[in-house]
Design an enzyme around this catalytic site. Structure first.
Site, PDB file in Angstrom:
ATOM      1  N   ASP A  84       0.810  -1.218   0.000  1.00  0.00           N
ATOM      2  CA  ASP A  84       0.000   0.000   0.000  1.00  0.00           C
ATOM      3  C   ASP A  84       0.838   1.259   0.000  1.00  0.00           C
ATOM      4  O   ASP A  84       2.034   1.235   0.312  1.00  0.00           O
ATOM      5  CB  ASP A  84      -0.941   0.005   1.199  1.00  0.00           C
ATOM      6  CG  ASP A  84      -0.207  -0.045   2.531  1.00  0.00           C
ATOM      7  OD1 ASP A  84       0.770  -0.794   2.636  1.00  0.00           O
ATOM      8  OD2 ASP A  84      -0.620   0.676   3.471  1.00  0.00           O
TER       9      ASP A  84
ATOM     10  N   GLU B 298       0.179  -1.451   5.512  1.00  0.00           N
ATOM     11  CA  GLU B 298       1.234  -1.014   6.425  1.00  0.00           C
ATOM     12  C   GLU B 298       1.013   0.417   6.900  1.00  0.00           C
ATOM     13  O   GLU B 298       1.215   0.735   8.071  1.00  0.00           O
ATOM     14  CB  GLU B 298       2.602  -1.125   5.735  1.00  0.00           C
ATOM     15  CG  GLU B 298       3.795  -0.923   6.657  1.00  0.00           C
ATOM     16  CD  GLU B 298       4.282   0.514   6.744  1.00  0.00           C
ATOM     17  OE1 GLU B 298       5.149   0.794   7.587  1.00  0.00           O
ATOM     18  OE2 GLU B 298       3.782   1.375   5.986  1.00  0.00           O
TER      19      GLU B 298
END
Length: 491
Positions: A82, A149
């Site tokens: 991400d 994350e």
């Protein structure tokens, strides 16, 4: 399967940039990584690589050792899928559906009005490049790509024992070439909720919006010591300072969008006697001049404006308004303490990342970071006391551990020696104030030896984010060098 979308795909080393170009073309903000994860799985399968996913969505890919390297210790290359979605106020961009638009700018790659996603897209691209290569010597190899994350580390939290065979993990989420990270801060989210009471706006009042914009923002870990201003704090300061001598009503206040990004913009809806517009406008102009002077070495683009708007909402009562502004103005923010053990490194910090107002509540979302548990607990205590004084509720969630430095790390010594043999100088061995996933990996894999390294990325978590092209070449050289120098398995 790979398609060139921009000039970025033609940069050297093309092995990395072709993947990064493709990554930019597939939207992948936190919580919306499925399209990119699916692309990676499909690509790995087309290469004949073993690939699987776990319950939380992490992607695992395995590649056999190259000839003659079968007896080396198995290595895990790790990145997160991400990216942080941040854009300039005047940029039309939907991170869920629109691709990032990278371009080359004087030795750097940056994006058009948005975050670039080099954090951690370049690291992810390098992992895929190693899997794709036929000319890199390496032992048994695994790639771990985690999800979410940036918005809570749910991928790292969900990692189970038994999925990885590696003895060494190379995290690719660092942001300064020439620095090796051997430890990082832990953190916890703090959410304060203050109940609000409302009343009608006085009949003689006119409604206005205050907008404070143009700040640089940035990563609430790696940029927190730079003195970059927090838009939420600046706006609260103005309102609190003038609440006593100017009879305004606060209707709404909001600012920031992520708990781990320094807020760049903040807004307040206020009402006051229409006969005092010029007086209030003068205060706004004076404050803009003041903060520009105070922050002239750091913030050059600050704007503070007052605009007429239509509004049919209720205002806060005097009591609620006082509580809101006192809480926001008193909330600690920025560096709390520098480390005594590691020169130049922040020990403990707090970012007042997001404030929002609903009809019934004020919500304040902060991120506490600290290298030590006692430092984190200290700031938690500050916020608890502030909540108690303000009659607000407070909750702490998403706590993640720091990564304790291991000065006896074998892979750290190997990387240091390899780096010195290539460049004739030693790298800087560091501990980072940002949160890396390594601390969480230590829980299911306590004996795994870890380091973190990467190319030079400036201003992550902000639309100014950029990655230095030359440093990506150096990073790639280091990646190949460390893989070739991984030692043999212990007998």
């Amino acid at each position: 399967m790979l398609k060139a979308h921009t000039e970025v795909s033609q940069l050297e080393p093309q092995a990395i940039w072709k993947f990064f170009d493709q990554i930019c073309a597939i939207p992948h903000p936190s919580k919306h990584e499925e399209a990119l994860a699916g692309f990676i799985v499909e690509w790995a399968e087309s290469k004949g690589l073993a690939v699987r996913r776990d319950e939380v969505g992490n992607v695992f890919i395995k590649k056999p050792a190259t000839a003659g390297m079968e007896n080396r210790k198995p290595v895990v290359l790790q990145a997160h899928i991400d990216m942080v979605p941040q854009k300039n106020d005047d940029t039309a961009h939907d991170f869920v559906t629109d691709p990032i638009k990278p371009f080359v700018d004087d030795g750097w790659v940056t994006a058009t009005g948005t975050t670039l996603g080099a954090d951690n897209g370049i690291g992810m691209a390098s992992c895929l490049a190693v899997l794709d290569a036929d000319d890199i010597k390496h032992g048994p190899l695994e790639v771990l790509l985690t999800v979410d994350e940036e918005a809570g580390m749910s991928g790292a939290f969900g990692l189970q024992s038994g999925w990885l065979d590696g003895e060494i993990l190379l995290n690719t989420d660092s942001e300064q070439e020439g620095e090796i990270y051997m430890g990082c801060a832990g953190g916890v989210d703090a959410s304060m909720t203050l109940p609000l009471e409302r009343e009608a706006i006085p009949a003689h009042h006119q409604v206005f919006e205050l907008s404070l914009k143009g700040l640089r923002g940035g990563h609430s870990g790696v940029d927190i010591h730079t003195g970059r201003a927090n838009a939420n704090k600046l706006l609260a300061r103005f309102l609190k300072h003038h609440i006593a001598d100017f009879d305004f009503k606060l209707i709404d206040i909001r600012g920031g969008s992520l708990r781990n990004a320094i807020p760049r913009e903040a807004y307040a809806m206020v009402s006051f006697d229409s006969s005092k517009v010029d007086q209030f406008q003068s205060l706004v102009e004076q404050y803009e001049t003041t903060v520009k002077q105070e922050l002239s070495a750091i913030e050059s683009g600050i704007t503070f404006a007052l605009n007429t708007i239509d509004n049919h909402h209720l205002a806060l009562t005097t009591k609620s308004q006082s509580k809101v502004l006192a809480l926001l103005n008193a909330c600690p923010n920025g560096v709390i303490r520098m480390s005594d053990d590691i020169k130049g490194v922040v020990e403990t910090s707090l970012n007042m990342g997001v404030i929002s107002t609903s009809e019934k509540n004020l919500e304040v979302l902060c991120l506490i970071r600290s290298l030590i548990d006692s430092g984190r607990s200290d700031v938690e205590g500050m916020l608890r006391s502030l909540a108690e004084l303000s009659a607000a509720d407070i909750e702490f969630s998403g706590a993640y551990p720091g990564w304790k430095p291991d000065p006896n790390s074998q892979v750290l010594a190997i990387f240091r020696d390899m780096y010195e043999s290539i460049y004739g100088e030693k790298p800087h061995i560091m501990v980072i104030h940002a949160g890396l996933e390594c601390g969480l990996f230590k829980e299911p894999y306590p004996n795994m030896d870890m380091i973190s390294f990467g190319p030079t990325i400036k201003f992550p978590h902000s639309p100014e984010e950029k990655v230095e092209i030359a440093s990506v070449g150096l990073y790639w050289q280091q990646m190949k060098g460390i893989l070739e120098n991984i030692p043999e398995k212990s007998v």
